[in-house]
Each structure stands twice: as C-alpha cells, then as structure tokens.
Design an enzyme around this catalytic site. Structure first.
Site, PDB file in Angstrom:
ATOM      1  CD  GLU A   1      45.440  46.402  25.200  1.00  0.00           C
ATOM      2  OE1 GLU A   1      44.295  46.808  25.461  1.00  0.00           O
ATOM      3  OE2 GLU A   1      46.018  46.617  24.125  1.00  0.00           O
TER       4      GLU A   1
ATOM      5  CB  THR B   1      47.054  38.910  33.751  1.00  0.00           C
ATOM      6  OG1 THR B   1      46.528  39.368  35.015  1.00  0.00           O
ATOM      7  CG2 THR B   1      48.502  39.354  33.599  1.00  0.00           C
ATOM      8  CB  SER B   2      43.203  35.610  32.548  1.00  0.00           C
ATOM      9  OG  SER B   2      43.189  35.468  31.142  1.00  0.00           O
TER      10      SER B   2
HETATM   11  N1  CAA Z   1      38.184  53.656  34.476  1.00  0.00           N
HETATM   12  C1  CAA Z   1      38.491  54.806  35.129  1.00  0.00           C
HETATM   13  N2  CAA Z   1      39.111  54.820  36.318  1.00  0.00           N
HETATM   14  C2  CAA Z   1      39.426  53.644  36.877  1.00  0.00           C
HETATM   15  C3  CAA Z   1      39.125  52.413  36.264  1.00  0.00           C
HETATM   16  C4  CAA Z   1      38.469  52.451  35.014  1.00  0.00           C
HETATM   17  N3  CAA Z   1      38.162  51.325  34.367  1.00  0.00           N
HETATM   18  N4  CAA Z   1      39.559  51.422  37.041  1.00  0.00           N
HETATM   19  C5  CAA Z   1      40.119  51.988  38.124  1.00  0.00           C
HETATM   20  N5  CAA Z   1      40.017  53.322  38.016  1.00  0.00           N
HETATM   21  C6  CAA Z   1      40.486  54.312  38.983  1.00  0.00           C
HETATM   22  C7  CAA Z   1      39.866  54.076  40.344  1.00  0.00           C
HETATM   23  O1  CAA Z   1      38.588  54.691  40.455  1.00  0.00           O
HETATM   24  C8  CAA Z   1      40.891  54.698  41.256  1.00  0.00           C
HETATM   25  O2  CAA Z   1      40.756  56.087  41.270  1.00  0.00           O
HETATM   26  P1  CAA Z   1      40.212  56.871  42.616  1.00  0.00           P
HETATM   27  O3  CAA Z   1      41.179  56.512  43.700  1.00  0.00           O
HETATM   28  O4  CAA Z   1      40.220  58.294  42.220  1.00  0.00           O
HETATM   29  O5  CAA Z   1      38.824  56.312  42.866  1.00  0.00           O
HETATM   30  C9  CAA Z   1      42.186  54.413  40.551  1.00  0.00           C
HETATM   31  O6  CAA Z   1      41.867  54.140  39.195  1.00  0.00           O
HETATM   32  C10 CAA Z   1      42.948  53.251  41.126  1.00  0.00           C
HETATM   33  O7  CAA Z   1      42.104  52.123  41.092  1.00  0.00           O
HETATM   34  P2  CAA Z   1      42.152  51.031  42.235  1.00  0.00           P
HETATM   35  O8  CAA Z   1      42.080  51.686  43.570  1.00  0.00           O
HETATM   36  O9  CAA Z   1      41.140  50.019  41.889  1.00  0.00           O
HETATM   37  O10 CAA Z   1      43.652  50.489  42.020  1.00  0.00           O
HETATM   38  P3  CAA Z   1      44.252  49.062  42.210  1.00  0.00           P
HETATM   39  O11 CAA Z   1      45.714  49.222  42.206  1.00  0.00           O
HETATM   40  O12 CAA Z   1      43.621  48.345  43.361  1.00  0.00           O
HETATM   41  O13 CAA Z   1      43.748  48.254  40.908  1.00  0.00           O
HETATM   42  C11 CAA Z   1      44.043  47.678  38.609  1.00  0.00           C
HETATM   43  C12 CAA Z   1      43.927  48.774  39.633  1.00  0.00           C
HETATM   44  C13 CAA Z   1      42.637  47.317  38.145  1.00  0.00           C
HETATM   45  C14 CAA Z   1      44.725  46.436  39.134  1.00  0.00           C
HETATM   46  C15 CAA Z   1      44.874  48.314  37.492  1.00  0.00           C
HETATM   47  O14 CAA Z   1      46.140  48.636  38.000  1.00  0.00           O
HETATM   48  C16 CAA Z   1      45.009  47.454  36.272  1.00  0.00           C
HETATM   49  O15 CAA Z   1      44.120  47.430  35.430  1.00  0.00           O
HETATM   50  N6  CAA Z   1      46.167  46.756  36.138  1.00  0.00           N
HETATM   51  C17 CAA Z   1      46.499  46.098  34.888  1.00  0.00           C
HETATM   52  C18 CAA Z   1      47.318  47.038  34.041  1.00  0.00           C
HETATM   53  C19 CAA Z   1      47.212  46.761  32.611  1.00  0.00           C
HETATM   54  O16 CAA Z   1      46.169  46.379  32.073  1.00  0.00           O
HETATM   55  N7  CAA Z   1      48.304  47.012  31.894  1.00  0.00           N
HETATM   56  C20 CAA Z   1      48.333  46.865  30.475  1.00  0.00           C
HETATM   57  C21 CAA Z   1      49.498  47.607  29.916  1.00  0.00           C
HETATM   58  S1  CAA Z   1      49.241  48.175  28.285  1.00  0.00           S
HETATM   59  C22 CAA Z   1      49.403  46.852  27.271  1.00  0.00           C
HETATM   60  O17 CAA Z   1      49.457  45.738  27.663  1.00  0.00           O
HETATM   61  C23 CAA Z   1      49.378  47.219  25.829  1.00  0.00           C
HETATM   62  C24 CAA Z   1      49.927  46.231  24.905  1.00  0.00           C
HETATM   63  O18 CAA Z   1      51.015  45.756  25.005  1.00  0.00           O
HETATM   64  C25 CAA Z   1      49.126  45.824  23.759  1.00  0.00           C
END
Ligand code: CAA
Length: 380
Positions: A363, A365-366
C-alpha cells in the site's frame, strides 16, 4: 482531536480483542507455519461485522466509523497480522471505493455480500512493472458493445484467490496516460479471468497473495466503477484509506511483539536479576512503548480526519510511515530482548518480526509515503 473512544467504538474494540484472543490466538502460529488461509475465522469475522465496519448497514456493513475500524483492526493484528490484512483489504481497498463510487445496483450486487462477510473483495492495481510506479498500467480494457474485453496480469493481489469480486484497474485509453485508467469489478468465474499463482511469503503467510490473469475477459459495462478515466483517482483515494488500515495493522503487530518482550523481561533472569532490571533492556522497552503510542495517535488522527470528511492523504501517509517503521524497529528489538530464544519459532516474536516487514512495503512503500508527505509540505 478527541482522545476518548465513544461507547460504540469501545464495544467494537472489546469484541475484536475477545475474538482475537479466543479464536485467532490458538491457531495463529499453526496457520503461519502451514501458510493456510483461515476460512473459518474469516467467516466468523464477517458474522461479527468486522469485514465492513464503516459501511452503512443498508449495504451489509456495521454502520460504524473509521476510528472503530482502526481500533478493531489493531486488536486483530496484535494477535495475527494475516487476519488483519484480510480484514483491511476487504474494508478499505474494496468496500470503501465500491461504496463511494458504486451505483445503488452496484452496491447491492458487489458490496452487500462483501461488507456482510458472505464473500470477499480484492484490489488489483499492482502489475509486474507497476508497483510504486502505479500509473504505469499495462492491463487494457477495450470496449466491445455493452462489454469490455480485459487483458493483462495483476501481481501480489491480497485475497486474490479467495475473493469473489476483484476491483481491477485497466487502461481504457492508453493515449491519456493515468487519465485513461478505469476501474472494473470482475466476478470470480467470469471466462477469461483466472488465478495463475499463489505466492510463498516471508510473512503474513496465512493470507492469500495471488497473481491474476485476464485474457479477453468479457466484463459488462455495468461493472465499471465510476466514469471512464476516473480509475486512477479511485485507486489513490482507496489507498489513502487503506494506508490508515495498514498503519493500524502495524500498530497491532508492534503491540503484540512489545507485550511478549515485556513479559519475557519480567521472567527471564540474568546476572541474578530479571533482565527487565538491566538498564539496556529498560531503554529498549521504553523506546518501544513510546513509539507505539506515537504511531497509534497518528493512526487515530488520520482516521478522525477521514470520519470528519476532512483531507487526510498526508495524515494517512504519516501514520503508515511512522507505524510501519515502528513495527519493524519494535519487532527487531523484541527479538533482541529474547536473545537466542527470539530466533526460534516457539517464542513467536520471530513471526511478528517477519510480519512487520510487509507494512513497510505494501500500500505504498515507506519511500512513497515520504514522497507523498514531502510533496504536501513543499506544496508541489
Ligand atoms: N487522491 C486522489 N488523487 C490522487 C491522489 C490521492 N491521494 N494522489 C495522486 N492523485 C492523482 C493526482 O492528482 C494526479 O491526477 P491529475 O493528473 O488529474 O492531477 C494523478 O493521481 C497522478 O498523480 P501524480 O502526478 O502525483 O503521479 P506520480 O506517478 O508522480 O505519483 C504516486 C503517484 C503517489 C507515486 C502513486 O503512484 C502511488 O501512490 N504509488 C504507490 C502505489 C501503491 O500504493 N500501491 C499499493 C498497491 S495495493 C496493495 O499493496 C494492497 C495490498 O497488498 C494489501
């Protein structure tokens, strides 16, 4: 922020603790050893209302709130992190977005059975090349009349084999990048949808982590959650809530390990006294309990903001970051307090140590939590 739990929140917390102690503790070491999914106790968690705590009763949930969810989840994780992640994914990553973005018909069909614990849901975002880089989705959904044809692979999906419903993120318009990602609910048994692998893991071994494959899988348009192109925002919003759940899981893991270290420090003697009388052990215990309290407060703060309808993205990232790092440190020190006995399975702290590691990874990484926090404080 109010620090007192309401009567309802206290009742749910006490019920979760009692259930964890009486039903989960006796099997926790065994299901970890055998990497066996605990069907019976997960079914009972559903009957107790733990699989849809903050979902309104009209849709099969318990109608409580996020604070009740985190205090209950902490109690489950204090005893078994595998049960906790099963509960967390069902509540936060599947139930919450389907409630928020689902139509009445979708809630009836895809949420009610899951929130009431009669079925499970999973969240399928991660792909081989899209872990932290979650916008880099390769799974496609191509419109074909009143269906979409879904093709691709999803990796490391918690409850992927067990779930009856998968919330799957796909590109419906590659040219639009993350604005071309859409969310679909795919039912188990749909032709073209299969589970190709179950992972053998370091920790949370009793939970199910699977690889899902889609090969021209025909998904009705009626199963699309939200609008075309809304999928990435739905995923990120779900993860904001999910991170509060994983923070609670981490607090529970840390607490469980700390309690074992405390007990051992009172009993084990060296140099003529219980080891808890040695200052070096005292310092470890003091650091453990202080960090746990801090992590718990950050988690409750994020949950309180979510319940109040206020922004909580950064609060959730802070809670998950601090709680995960705390869980890893506390479980490491809990093994250390046990000395050689901590390294063998009989004393159980080694299970907490192995389970803690994943909270720094899934969900987000750190490092990703730090990125989210830094972007907020820098206003970028
Ligand atoms: N809420 C709503 N929208 C969001 C948001 C949030 N918290 N964070 C980002 N967005 C939107 C942004 O506004 C952007 O949209 P617009 O272009 O329309 O403004 C879009 O998402 C893309 O965001 P970024 O431009 O910031 O994208 P990025 O690639 O630079 O960064 C990131 C995004 C924060 C790194 C994201 O990819 C991320 O959180 N990565 C980690 C993924 C993750 O947590 N995976 C977990 C998998 S599920 C899991 O682990 C479950 C399990 O096993 C238990």
């Amino acid at each position: 922020m109010r620090l007192e739990l309401s009567e309802e929140q206290q009742m749910i917390q006490a019920m979760a603790r009692e259930f964890a102690e009486s039903a989960i503790r006796p099997i926790a070491a065994e299901i970890d050893r055998e990497a066996r999914f605990p069907h019976e106790t997960v079914k009972r968690m559903g009957e107790l209302g733990l699989m849809g705590i903050a979902i309104p009763e009209a849709w099969g949930g318990s109608g409580a709130d996020t604070v009740a969810y985190v205090v209950a989840l902490e109690e489950i994780a204090r005893v078994c992190a595998s049960h906790a992640v099963i509960m967390s994914v069902n509540n936060s990553l599947y139930g919450d977005p389907v409630y928020k973005f689902g139509t009445a018909a979708q809630r009836e069909r895809f949420l009610t059975p899951v929130a009431s614990g009669h079925a499970q849901g999973c969240f399928a975002l991660t792909e081989p090349q899209a872990g932290s880089d979650a916008t880099n989705q390769h799974t496609v959904a191509i419109r074909d009349g009143d269906h979409y044809l879904v093709t691709g692979r999803k990796l490391f999906i918690t409850s992927g084999r067990e779930a009856s419903f998968a919330l799957v993120f796909c590109q419906t318009d590659r040219a639009r990048g993350h604005h071309g990602i859409s969310a679909f609910i795919v039912e188990k048994g749909t032709p073209g949808f299969g589970v190709s692998k179950t992972e053998d893991k370091l920790g949370i071994r009793a939970s199910d982590t699977a690889e899902l494959v889609f090969d021209d899988c025909r998904v009705p348009v009626a199963n699309r959650l939200g609008e075309e192109g809304q999928g990435f925002r739905i995923a990120m919003g779900a993860l904001d809530g999910g991170r509060i759940g994983i923070a609670a899981q981490a607090v529970g893991i840390a607490t469980g390990a700390y309690e074992k270290a405390l007990e051992y420090a009172r009993e084990r003697r060296s140099f003529g006294v219980p080891i808890g009388q040695h200052q070096m052990v005292q310092w470890m215990l003091a650091d453990m309990t202080t960090a746990i309290e801090g992590a718990r407060l950050l988690t409750l703060q994020a949950a309180t903001l979510k319940d109040a309808g206020k922004p909580y993205t950064t609060a959730a990232a802070m809670a998950k970051l601090f709680a995960a790092e705390t869980a890893m440190k506390v479980t490491t020190d809990a093994v250390q307090v046990h000395g050689g006995y901590g390294f063998i399975k009989e004393y159980e702290v080694e299970r907490y140590f192995r389970d803690a590691k994943i909270t720094q990874i899934y969900e987000g990484t750190s490092q990703i939590q730090k990125l989210v926090i830094a972007r907020e404080v820098l206003g970028s």
